[in-house]
Design a protein around this motif. Structure first.
Motif, PDB file in Angstrom:
ATOM      1  N   PRO A  16       0.814  -1.218   0.000  1.00  0.00           N
ATOM      2  CA  PRO A  16       0.000   0.000   0.000  1.00  0.00           C
ATOM      3  C   PRO A  16       0.847   1.268   0.000  1.00  0.00           C
ATOM      4  O   PRO A  16       0.516   2.246  -0.670  1.00  0.00           O
ATOM      5  N   GLN A  17       1.940   1.255   0.721  1.00  0.00           N
ATOM      6  CA  GLN A  17       2.809   2.424   0.755  1.00  0.00           C
ATOM      7  C   GLN A  17       3.433   2.683  -0.610  1.00  0.00           C
ATOM      8  O   GLN A  17       3.536   3.835  -1.065  1.00  0.00           O
ATOM      9  N   TRP A  57      -8.040  -0.309  -5.012  1.00  0.00           N
ATOM     10  CA  TRP A  57      -6.656  -0.654  -5.346  1.00  0.00           C
ATOM     11  C   TRP A  57      -5.675   0.246  -4.594  1.00  0.00           C
ATOM     12  O   TRP A  57      -4.679  -0.210  -4.042  1.00  0.00           O
ATOM     13  N   LEU A  58      -5.982   1.523  -4.522  1.00  0.00           N
ATOM     14  CA  LEU A  58      -5.050   2.466  -3.926  1.00  0.00           C
ATOM     15  C   LEU A  58      -5.068   2.432  -2.406  1.00  0.00           C
ATOM     16  O   LEU A  58      -4.015   2.467  -1.762  1.00  0.00           O
ATOM     17  N   THR A  59      -6.258   2.321  -1.815  1.00  0.00           N
ATOM     18  CA  THR A  59      -6.380   2.494  -0.366  1.00  0.00           C
ATOM     19  C   THR A  59      -6.610   1.203   0.401  1.00  0.00           C
ATOM     20  O   THR A  59      -6.340   1.137   1.595  1.00  0.00           O
ATOM     21  N   GLY A  60      -7.186   0.180  -0.249  1.00  0.00           N
ATOM     22  CA  GLY A  60      -7.600  -1.038   0.438  1.00  0.00           C
ATOM     23  C   GLY A  60      -9.044  -1.010   0.883  1.00  0.00           C
ATOM     24  O   GLY A  60      -9.609  -2.045   1.242  1.00  0.00           O
ATOM     25  N   PHE A  61      -9.697   0.154   0.834  1.00  0.00           N
ATOM     26  CA  PHE A  61     -11.090   0.281   1.259  1.00  0.00           C
ATOM     27  C   PHE A  61     -12.007  -0.209   0.147  1.00  0.00           C
ATOM     28  O   PHE A  61     -11.934   0.264  -0.983  1.00  0.00           O
ATOM     29  N   THR A  62     -12.911  -1.139   0.481  1.00  0.00           N
ATOM     30  CA  THR A  62     -13.749  -1.785  -0.540  1.00  0.00           C
ATOM     31  C   THR A  62     -15.225  -1.420  -0.438  1.00  0.00           C
ATOM     32  O   THR A  62     -16.056  -2.044  -1.081  1.00  0.00           O
ATOM     33  N   THR A  79     -15.631   8.673   3.867  1.00  0.00           N
ATOM     34  CA  THR A  79     -16.731   7.714   3.713  1.00  0.00           C
ATOM     35  C   THR A  79     -17.943   8.209   4.503  1.00  0.00           C
ATOM     36  O   THR A  79     -17.830   9.097   5.348  1.00  0.00           O
ATOM     37  N   ASP A  80     -19.093   7.604   4.205  1.00  0.00           N
ATOM     38  CA  ASP A  80     -20.296   7.969   4.956  1.00  0.00           C
ATOM     39  C   ASP A  80     -20.449   7.065   6.174  1.00  0.00           C
ATOM     40  O   ASP A  80     -19.593   6.224   6.471  1.00  0.00           O
ATOM     41  N   GLY A  81     -21.563   7.260   6.898  1.00  0.00           N
ATOM     42  CA  GLY A  81     -21.758   6.572   8.161  1.00  0.00           C
ATOM     43  C   GLY A  81     -21.829   5.070   8.071  1.00  0.00           C
ATOM     44  O   GLY A  81     -21.622   4.371   9.073  1.00  0.00           O
ATOM     45  N   ARG A  82     -22.113   4.514   6.897  1.00  0.00           N
ATOM     46  CA  ARG A  82     -22.174   3.064   6.743  1.00  0.00           C
ATOM     47  C   ARG A  82     -20.807   2.415   6.868  1.00  0.00           C
ATOM     48  O   ARG A  82     -20.694   1.217   7.163  1.00  0.00           O
ATOM     49  N   TYR A  83     -19.751   3.179   6.608  1.00  0.00           N
ATOM     50  CA  TYR A  83     -18.429   2.583   6.445  1.00  0.00           C
ATOM     51  C   TYR A  83     -17.377   3.122   7.406  1.00  0.00           C
ATOM     52  O   TYR A  83     -16.187   2.878   7.215  1.00  0.00           O
ATOM     53  N   THR A  84     -17.785   3.874   8.424  1.00  0.00           N
ATOM     54  CA  THR A  84     -16.788   4.470   9.316  1.00  0.00           C
ATOM     55  C   THR A  84     -15.952   3.421  10.049  1.00  0.00           C
ATOM     56  O   THR A  84     -14.772   3.651  10.329  1.00  0.00           O
ATOM     57  N   LEU A  85     -16.551   2.283  10.375  1.00  0.00           N
ATOM     58  CA  LEU A  85     -15.777   1.211  11.000  1.00  0.00           C
ATOM     59  C   LEU A  85     -14.955   0.445   9.973  1.00  0.00           C
ATOM     60  O   LEU A  85     -13.774   0.148  10.189  1.00  0.00           O
ATOM     61  N   GLN A  86     -15.569   0.129   8.843  1.00  0.00           N
ATOM     62  CA  GLN A  86     -14.885  -0.667   7.831  1.00  0.00           C
ATOM     63  C   GLN A  86     -13.639   0.027   7.300  1.00  0.00           C
ATOM     64  O   GLN A  86     -12.592  -0.606   7.105  1.00  0.00           O
ATOM     65  N   VAL A  87     -13.739   1.324   7.041  1.00  0.00           N
ATOM     66  CA  VAL A  87     -12.606   2.021   6.429  1.00  0.00           C
ATOM     67  C   VAL A  87     -11.394   2.002   7.352  1.00  0.00           C
ATOM     68  O   VAL A  87     -10.246   1.929   6.895  1.00  0.00           O
ATOM     69  N   ARG A  88     -11.610   2.024   8.649  1.00  0.00           N
ATOM     70  CA  ARG A  88     -10.484   2.034   9.584  1.00  0.00           C
ATOM     71  C   ARG A  88      -9.821   0.664   9.678  1.00  0.00           C
ATOM     72  O   ARG A  88      -8.627   0.577  10.011  1.00  0.00           O
ATOM     73  N   THR A  89     -10.567  -0.377   9.396  1.00  0.00           N
ATOM     74  CA  THR A  89      -9.974  -1.713   9.435  1.00  0.00           C
ATOM     75  C   THR A  89      -9.269  -2.059   8.127  1.00  0.00           C
ATOM     76  O   THR A  89      -8.392  -2.925   8.119  1.00  0.00           O
TER      77      THR A  89
END
Length: 601
Positions: A16-17, A57-62, A79-89
């Motif tokens: 990712p880096q 591809w760039l961030t890993g967030f799906t 991201t919106d409220g649906r994904y605030t937990l997912q994006v951090r993982t």
């Protein structure tokens, strides 16, 4: 050859880096200090093929909604409220800041960190209003002709090449010739020579075709120009259109390679051309203006007719939901027997539901990848189980299953929250689940005058939670297509939605929820059909909802004492209907389970 293979291997295994560094190197070469990466592809849609997954591809967030901004010294994912937990993982905190789209908007981030900088964007991936909303003083937004993410993404998958196939009139309900004629008449009335159709849902509906370019949504990706004489130029790889489909399309529909699109727009010099700005890449308006055409703002003429299902599509939706209900009943009965033993996992449960659906007539696939979340995973609104995250479903906990099917005659979407047992559900959990159920019932039973829109009704579903100082951070419902996308505009139940009056024939979801981070999630979802309502003495037309989904709610999570008499009566009547319409199609053991699940409270 070996050197080439090794080079590809080095790039395809970039960390990712290194991916972020590769993008920054290309930005530097282009004289840019930053770049905006949306979740959407060239069709400004929620669902994209693997070749369009630039953000992932760039961030890993799906997740299915979001945006990233990369600067030379910092980067953020929004991201919106649906994904605030997912994006951090899914993202590396050393590389990416995680921001809430509305509470921490990108404009404020740009204003704070990009003053005096040139920030690039791909005009094929953004609608013009979306770019306008990102404009802030002191930051220069620059359209680019070559996307630097694509340049860095050496192993980018090829564009999909599934065939476009006819959608039979028995399911479409209206000939494509009639649809084209009506849309063309709208253009002539507006004195417009043509309209750009960038949304492949519009192509699918207008031409009565379906495809396989996306995993769960039966679309053939492409663009089109609908002319005021009802002719249509379709721009997609001709190899995707077999002879049977060309015959179905007729002589007034011409399939052309996408490479011919710029010249086709240039040929509209001096003409008025409609653009639905929110649904069309900014590139189109730029190209038309450069060619000397007049851009006329207006809504995609296919969008509202597509949302208001015709009589055949409504009957198809009812039939598809009855068949889907058989699969759901079989799954719920199976789950009730297996879950207390503790041998299930999130993946095995989702796979079992899919196997039941595969046995249903006219099933063509899932309408989205099932959200199968046990315990704390249920609190992640759009959780997607993977082999790495797959969790055992333990006894005496909450399990959330949000799933749907694509059938030739309709699209389904249903969420049920289940108590695994064998012990009783805790009182606090039952309180929250019952408040969600009360909100669901409040929306399902609403009767309202014509002209009322989804944002006006959203609060009905939240009131029981608000009474307890609770809420949920997502919309209450979305539109649903007819063997098309499970998320369909323009109407929605949401405070943030456009004010689009609800109309007869629209199908929307009713899905309030409650999420206790790190503990459990609750969501209860049925699909609703907008139908006329008879109100004695009414001074104007009224509408109401017909519930399409047919599956019992888990009695173990219902606190009857919290229900009003009217709510209890609604639930008993709904369960009686489920038993009457679904029970006869089940085997003896499953029918017996359904009878117990639907017994009056």
């Amino acid at each position: 050859m070996d050197e080439c293979n090794n080079a590809v291997t080095r790039i395809t295994t970039l960390s990712p880096q290194d991916r972020l560094a590769a993008l920054r190197a290309r930005l530097h070469d282009a004289g840019l200090q930053g770049f905006i990466i949306p979740r959407s592809d060239e069709h400004i849609g929620e669902y994209v093929p693997p070749s369009g997954e630039r953000l992932a591809w760039l961030t890993g967030f799906t997740g299915s909604a979001g945006m990233a901004i990369v600067l030379a010294d910092r980067a953020a994912v929004f991201t919106d409220g649906r994904y605030t937990l997912q994006v951090r993982t899914q993202t590396d905190p050393a590389l990416w800041e995680c921001r809430h789209l509305t509470e921490e908007p990108a404009t404020e981030w740009l204003k704070a960190h990009a003053q005096g900088q040139r920030i690039g964007y791909d005009p094929w991936l953004h609608a013009a209003p979306a770019i306008d909303r990102l404009a802030v003083p002191g930051v220069t937004l620059v359209p680019v002709t070559a996307n630097p993410v694509d340049a860095a993404w050496a192993d980018r998958p090829p564009a999909p090449m599934a065939e476009a196939l006819p959608h039979p009139i028995a399911f479409a309900g209206k000939p494509a010739e009639d649809k084209r004629a009506e849309a063309a008449a709208e253009l002539r009335a507006a004195k417009e020579a043509a309209v750009v159709l960038a949304d492949p849902h519009s192509l699918a509906w207008l031409l009565n075709i379906r495809g396989g370019d996306l995993a769960n949504t039966p679309l053939a990706l492409g663009f089109a120009l609908l002319h005021d004489d009802a002719r249509v130029d379709v721009f997609m790889d001709p190899r995707k259109v077999p002879p049977a489909t060309r015959s179905h399309l007729g002589n007034q529909v011409v399939v052309r390679p996408r490479e011919e699109l710029p010249a086709a727009l240039d040929a509209l010099r001096g003409r008025r051309v409609r653009i639905d700005a929110e649904a069309t890449p900014a590139w189109f308006a730029e190209r038309l203006r450069a060619a000397g055409a007049e851009v006329s703002p207006g809504e995609d003429p296919c969008r509202m007719p597509r949302a208001c299902k015709n009589a055949v599509e409504r009957d198809g939706a009812r039939a598809a939901h009855r068949r889907d209900a058989v699969a759901m009943a079989r799954f719920l009965a199976w789950f009730a027997a297996q879950a207390p033993q503790g041998g299930l996992s999130e993946i095995s449960a989702a796979n079992q539901l899919l196997s039941f659906r595969r046995e249903v007539d006219r099933f063509r696939g899932e309408s989205f990848s099932a959200i199968s979340g046990a315990g704390e995973h249920g609190a992640i609104v759009h959780y997607r189980v993977t082999p790495e995250s797959n969790r055992r479903i333990a006894p005496d906990e909450c399990y959330l299953i949000d799933s749907g099917g694509q059938y030739l005659d309709g699209t389904t979407d249903i969420t049920r929250t289940l108590w695994t047992g064998p012990g009783p559900a805790p009182a606090g959990l039952r309180d929250r689940a019952t408040r969600v159920l009360k909100g669901h019932i409040a929306l399902a039973t609403a009767r309202f005058p014509a002209g009322v829109a989804g944002p006006h009704l959203d609060a009905l579903a939240r009131r029981p939670l608000w009474d307890a100082g609770l809420d949920y951070d997502h919309g209450t419902g979305h539109g649903v297509g007819s063997f098309l996308s499970v998320h369909e505009g323009p109407a929605a139940f949401s405070r943030a939605a456009r004010v689009v009056p609800l109309r007869e024939g629209m199908i929307l979801s009713d899905e309030p929820g409650f999420y206790a981070t790190g503990e459990y999630g609750i969501r209860l979802e049925n699909l609703l059909l907008v139908v006329p309502s008879t109100v004695p003495g009414a001074a104007k037309p009224f509408l109401e909802f017909e519930t399409l989904t047919l599956a019992p709610f888990d009695r173990a999570l219902v606190d009857v004492a919290l229900l009003t008499v009217a709510e209890r009566d609604w639930l008993n009547a709904y369960h009686a209907r489920v038993l009457t319409e679904v029970g006869p199609a089940l085997d003896g053991a499953t029918a017996a389970w359904l009878a117990a699940a639907c017994a009056p409270l």
